[in-house]
Design a protein around this motif. Structure first.
Motif, mmCIF file in Angstrom:
data_model
loop_
_atom_site.group_PDB
_atom_site.id
_atom_site.type_symbol
_atom_site.label_atom_id
_atom_site.label_comp_id
_atom_site.label_asym_id
_atom_site.label_seq_id
_atom_site.Cartn_x
_atom_site.Cartn_y
_atom_site.Cartn_z
ATOM 1 N N ARG A 127 0.878 -1.079 0.005
ATOM 2 C CA ARG A 127 -0.164 -0.023 0.136
ATOM 3 C C ARG A 127 0.861 1.254 -0.046
ATOM 4 O O ARG A 127 1.483 1.652 1.076
ATOM 5 N N ASP A 128 1.075 1.670 -1.099
ATOM 6 C CA ASP A 128 2.100 2.838 -1.225
ATOM 7 C C ASP A 128 1.302 4.091 -2.071
ATOM 8 O O ASP A 128 0.320 3.698 -2.880
ATOM 9 N N GLY A 129 1.901 5.225 -1.914
ATOM 10 C CA GLY A 129 1.565 6.231 -2.755
ATOM 11 C C GLY A 129 0.981 7.488 -1.625
ATOM 12 O O GLY A 129 0.282 7.255 -0.917
ATOM 13 N N GLY A 130 1.344 8.610 -2.289
ATOM 14 C CA GLY A 130 1.030 9.672 -1.260
ATOM 15 C C GLY A 130 -0.488 9.899 -0.907
ATOM 16 O O GLY A 130 -0.780 10.499 0.050
ATOM 17 N N HIS A 131 -1.164 9.656 -1.983
ATOM 18 C CA HIS A 131 -2.822 9.744 -1.577
ATOM 19 C C HIS A 131 -3.176 8.805 -0.571
ATOM 20 O O HIS A 131 -4.015 9.264 0.477
ATOM 21 N N LEU A 132 -2.734 7.615 -0.340
ATOM 22 C CA LEU A 132 -3.002 6.899 0.477
ATOM 23 C C LEU A 132 -2.478 7.323 1.879
ATOM 24 O O LEU A 132 -2.976 7.453 3.079
ATOM 25 N N LEU A 133 -1.341 7.936 1.797
ATOM 26 C CA LEU A 133 -0.719 8.513 3.227
ATOM 27 C C LEU A 133 -1.554 9.693 3.777
ATOM 28 O O LEU A 133 -2.074 9.976 4.930
ATOM 29 N N VAL A 134 -2.118 10.492 2.695
ATOM 30 C CA VAL A 134 -3.241 11.712 3.065
ATOM 31 C C VAL A 134 -4.479 10.955 3.801
ATOM 32 O O VAL A 134 -4.895 11.631 4.726
ATOM 33 N N GLY A 135 -4.914 9.935 3.102
ATOM 34 C CA GLY A 135 -5.939 9.309 3.669
ATOM 35 C C GLY A 135 -5.779 8.794 5.211
ATOM 36 O O GLY A 135 -6.613 8.894 5.922
ATOM 37 N N GLU A 136 -4.575 8.430 5.606
ATOM 38 C CA GLU A 136 -4.204 7.924 6.839
ATOM 39 C C GLU A 136 -4.308 9.173 7.741
ATOM 40 O O GLU A 136 -4.485 9.161 8.759
ATOM 41 N N VAL A 137 -3.733 10.297 7.359
ATOM 42 C CA VAL A 137 -3.439 11.509 7.916
ATOM 43 C C VAL A 137 -5.026 11.978 8.469
ATOM 44 O O VAL A 137 -5.168 12.265 9.343
ATOM 45 N N VAL A 138 -5.949 12.109 7.473
ATOM 46 C CA VAL A 138 -7.189 12.443 7.697
ATOM 47 C C VAL A 138 -8.029 11.285 8.634
ATOM 48 O O VAL A 138 -8.734 11.730 9.431
ATOM 49 N N ALA A 139 -7.921 9.993 8.557
ATOM 50 C CA ALA A 139 -8.638 9.075 9.242
ATOM 51 C C ALA A 139 -8.082 9.065 10.514
ATOM 52 O O ALA A 139 -8.982 9.030 11.370
ATOM 53 N N THR A 140 -6.761 9.353 10.864
ATOM 54 C CA THR A 140 -6.308 9.444 12.510
ATOM 55 C C THR A 140 -6.676 10.888 13.049
ATOM 56 O O THR A 140 -7.195 10.751 14.290
ATOM 57 N N ALA A 141 -6.688 11.871 12.217
ATOM 58 C CA ALA A 141 -7.003 13.315 12.720
ATOM 59 C C ALA A 141 -8.555 12.997 13.237
ATOM 60 O O ALA A 141 -8.734 13.641 14.317
ATOM 61 N N GLY A 142 -9.259 12.477 12.367
ATOM 62 C CA GLY A 142 -10.854 12.369 12.650
ATOM 63 C C GLY A 142 -11.061 11.673 13.986
ATOM 64 O O GLY A 142 -11.855 12.067 14.665
ATOM 65 N N LEU A 143 -10.446 10.476 14.103
ATOM 66 C CA LEU A 143 -10.569 9.633 15.182
ATOM 67 C C LEU A 143 -10.014 10.506 16.458
ATOM 68 O O LEU A 143 -10.969 10.369 17.437
ATOM 69 N N VAL A 144 -9.097 11.208 16.415
ATOM 70 C CA VAL A 144 -8.490 11.787 17.775
ATOM 71 C C VAL A 144 -9.517 13.018 18.051
ATOM 72 O O VAL A 144 -9.850 13.070 19.098
ATOM 73 N N LEU A 145 -9.961 13.669 16.990
ATOM 74 C CA LEU A 145 -11.037 14.638 17.013
ATOM 75 C C LEU A 145 -12.249 14.110 17.673
ATOM 76 O O LEU A 145 -12.957 14.898 18.528
ATOM 77 N N VAL A 146 -12.578 13.038 17.276
ATOM 78 C CA VAL A 146 -14.133 12.438 17.963
ATOM 79 C C VAL A 146 -13.759 12.266 19.188
ATOM 80 O O VAL A 146 -14.550 12.573 20.168
ATOM 81 N N ILE A 147 -12.745 11.734 19.715
ATOM 82 C CA ILE A 147 -12.480 11.156 20.928
ATOM 83 C C ILE A 147 -12.330 12.368 21.992
ATOM 84 O O ILE A 147 -12.952 12.583 22.836
ATOM 85 N N GLN A 148 -11.307 13.334 21.610
ATOM 86 C CA GLN A 148 -11.255 14.639 22.228
ATOM 87 C C GLN A 148 -12.557 15.451 22.321
ATOM 88 O O GLN A 148 -12.687 16.024 23.333
ATOM 89 N N GLY A 149 -13.144 15.529 21.196
ATOM 90 C CA GLY A 149 -14.124 16.577 21.263
ATOM 91 C C GLY A 149 -15.269 16.066 22.179
ATOM 92 O O GLY A 149 -15.944 16.897 22.918
ATOM 93 N N LEU A 150 -15.578 14.635 22.083
ATOM 94 C CA LEU A 150 -16.782 14.472 22.888
ATOM 95 C C LEU A 150 -16.414 14.280 24.431
ATOM 96 O O LEU A 150 -16.958 14.647 25.227
#
Length: 276
Positions: A127-150
């Protein structure tokens, strides 16, 4: 810490919980791929099973260790402690991360053995390619935001269901499939299956997840401020609304009506609350 459980007991909960998560993710992927050749159908089955399993695991192990199951979540809890909020000390964080990583590898091996496959075989799915890494940044940021926000708005009890729902959605809306978990990513490299990831893809994914975790913390701070300030704001809003309601319910002789709570204001802790 979430309760008075010893560090060894909490670490055991993190190990078993993360192992169970990997069994669910990898096992459901193997089962789905065996039952259908339609990738979309397989992904639906895998995402639903992963979300349901994750929600149950967080609910079960949350009272013990906080059910972090993820080094990024643990590191955000450690950071919370450094900024004067509730969270984990450095030693606790290291033990959690080690337990999560060992549990993820063990869960992957168990899932492979359970389906009669050769346990311990590395994944060949690059699994390589810059677009996949952008996806991981977005996925993890969203997860942390959900937990922190609540946690910061005093709604920690919603975290198990919210995290499960978020992961189910992120598996579909991110290009990477939302690994969003360094320990889980390492564990999935030990499974040459539908959900696996080749070892050579690990550095990029883990780095992107760490960046996403930092981004999630920044977004939570910008949107909600510190945990203490967010809870204080909620308390102040509840008091203001209560005062207005009292005035509105006052009887002819100045008697007051019953004031109902507007929001939960329990102080966030390191698991469900700070970064569970």
């Amino acid at each position: 810490m979430t309760n008075s459980a010893s560090l060894s007991r909490r670490a055991t909960a993190e190990l078993i919980g993360t192992a169970a998560l990997l069994v669910v993710v990898i096992g459901s992927g193997i089962q789905a791929a065996a039952l259908t050749s339609d990738t979309g159908v397989a992904l639906v089955a895998n995402s639903l099973a992963s979300a349901i399993g994750l929600g149950l695991i967080i609910t079960l192990f949350g009272p013990l260790s906080g059910a972090h199951l993820n080094p990024v979540v643990t590191l955000t809890a450690w950071w919370g402690r450094r900024t004067g909020e509730e969270g984990l000390e450095g030693r606790e964080a290291l033990v959690y991360v080690a337990a999560q990583t060992a549990g993820a590898i063990g869960g992957a091996v168990l899932a492979e053995a359970m389906f009669g496959r050769i346990p311990g075989a590395f994944s060949t799915q690059v699994r390589d390619g810059g677009h996949l890494l952008v996806g991981e940044v977005v996925a993890t940021a969203g997860l942390v935001l959900v937990i922190q926000g609540l946690g910061r708005i005093g709604r920690p009890k919603l975290i198990p269901a919210a995290v499960a729902a978020y992961i189910a959605a992120a598996i579909w809306f991110t290009s990477s499939g939302s690994f969003a978990n360094p320990a889980g990513t390492i564990g999935r490299s030990f499974s040459d299956s539908f959900t696996g990831i080749a070892p050579q893809s690990l550095p990029g994914f883990v780095a992107a997840q760490l960046v996403g975790g930092i981004l999630g913390l920044v977004l939570a701070a910008v949107l909600y401020g510190s945990t203490r300030r967010a809870v204080a704001d909620t308390t102040e809003a509840a008091a203001t609304a209560g005062t207005a309601r009292t005035a509105g319910n006052a009887g002819p002789a100045g008697t007051t009506g019953t004031i109902s709570p507007v929001a939960e204001t329990s102080t966030p802790g390191p698991a469900y609350q700070a970064v569970g």
